[in-house]
Scaffold this motif. Sequence first.
Motif, short mmCIF file in Angstrom:
data_model
loop_
_atom_site.label_atom_id
_atom_site.label_comp_id
_atom_site.label_asym_id
_atom_site.label_seq_id
_atom_site.Cartn_x
_atom_site.Cartn_y
_atom_site.Cartn_z
N SER A 1 0.84 -1.19 0.00
CA SER A 1 0.00 0.00 0.00
C SER A 1 0.88 1.24 0.00
CB SER A 1 -0.94 0.00 1.19
OG SER A 1 -0.21 0.16 2.38
N GLN A 2 0.27 2.34 -0.32
CA GLN A 2 0.98 3.60 -0.40
C GLN A 2 0.26 4.64 0.45
OE1 GLN A 2 1.16 4.74 -4.49
NE2 GLN A 2 2.33 2.97 -5.11
N LEU A 3 1.01 5.61 0.92
CA LEU A 3 0.47 6.73 1.68
C LEU A 3 1.03 7.99 1.04
CD1 LEU A 3 -0.82 8.09 4.23
CD2 LEU A 3 1.37 7.70 5.34
N SER A 4 0.13 8.91 0.66
CA SER A 4 0.61 10.15 0.06
C SER A 4 -0.25 11.32 0.47
CB SER A 4 0.65 10.04 -1.47
OG SER A 4 -0.63 9.80 -1.98
N GLU A 5 0.41 12.45 0.69
CA GLU A 5 -0.31 13.68 0.96
C GLU A 5 -1.03 14.08 -0.32
OE1 GLU A 5 0.60 18.18 2.58
OE2 GLU A 5 2.13 16.63 2.75
N THR A 6 -2.25 14.58 -0.18
CA THR A 6 -3.06 14.92 -1.34
C THR A 6 -3.48 16.38 -1.24
OG1 THR A 6 -3.88 12.65 -1.38
CG2 THR A 6 -5.12 14.26 -2.64
N SER A 7 -3.23 17.14 -2.28
CA SER A 7 -3.63 18.55 -2.29
C SER A 7 -5.12 18.66 -2.60
CB SER A 7 -2.82 19.33 -3.32
OG SER A 7 -3.22 18.94 -4.63
N LEU A 19 -17.63 23.67 3.55
CA LEU A 19 -16.49 23.05 4.22
C LEU A 19 -15.19 23.69 3.76
CD1 LEU A 19 -17.53 19.29 4.09
CD2 LEU A 19 -17.93 20.95 5.91
N THR A 20 -14.24 23.81 4.68
CA THR A 20 -12.93 24.37 4.38
C THR A 20 -11.89 23.26 4.45
OG1 THR A 20 -13.56 26.50 5.33
CG2 THR A 20 -11.21 26.09 5.08
N PHE A 21 -11.12 23.13 3.41
CA PHE A 21 -10.06 22.12 3.33
C PHE A 21 -8.99 22.37 4.38
CE2 PHE A 21 -5.94 20.78 1.62
CZ PHE A 21 -6.19 19.45 1.29
N GLY A 22 -8.60 21.32 5.10
CA GLY A 22 -7.50 21.40 6.05
C GLY A 22 -6.27 20.68 5.53
N SER A 23 -6.43 19.38 5.26
CA SER A 23 -5.38 18.57 4.66
C SER A 23 -6.00 17.25 4.22
CB SER A 23 -4.23 18.32 5.65
OG SER A 23 -4.69 17.61 6.78
N ALA A 24 -5.26 16.48 3.42
CA ALA A 24 -5.79 15.21 2.92
C ALA A 24 -4.67 14.22 2.69
CB ALA A 24 -6.55 15.43 1.62
N ILE A 25 -5.02 12.95 2.81
CA ILE A 25 -4.09 11.88 2.48
C ILE A 25 -4.83 10.80 1.69
CG2 ILE A 25 -2.51 12.20 4.41
CD1 ILE A 25 -3.86 9.85 5.79
N THR A 26 -4.07 10.13 0.86
CA THR A 26 -4.57 8.98 0.12
C THR A 26 -3.79 7.77 0.59
OG1 THR A 26 -5.08 10.38 -1.78
CG2 THR A 26 -4.91 8.01 -2.19
N VAL A 27 -4.52 6.72 0.94
CA VAL A 27 -3.93 5.52 1.53
C VAL A 27 -4.45 4.27 0.83
CG1 VAL A 27 -3.67 4.19 3.66
CG2 VAL A 27 -3.95 6.65 3.78
N GLY A 28 -3.56 3.30 0.64
CA GLY A 28 -3.98 1.96 0.29
C GLY A 28 -4.23 1.66 -1.16
#
Length: 128
Positions: A1-7, A19-28
Amino acid sequence: SQLSETSEGDLPDRLPVGLTFGSAITVGFDDEGNPIPVMTEGGLLTLTFVIPEELIGKRMSILYWDPQAEDGAGDWVELPLEQYGGASFPLYPDDASDGRMICSGFEQSGNTVTVTVNFPGVFVLVAR
């Protein structure tokens, strides 16, 4: 699996209005970029987000992009709050065939928020 920060610009769809974006990640996702629907054999994923300074004091949530929702078009699902008793519960209680479980709901402590699930995907910290 992979973990990456997502803009925010790389999310699969726009966030719901208000809703206001704070941060995001994509996993798996596997080596070829294919999503893994559920972690098997008791695998769990604990996600911890640090609340950006400009969002401290706002009501926070974690959204999950469900690519199977809306007949395969995908949609955002808000992960529920931590439930008393620590019991796991299904992402979709009305669908016994869906193996995605929330093992520890959204919990905020200081400037971090955490959730534990058995499924990978795109997760976004948002403020209301």
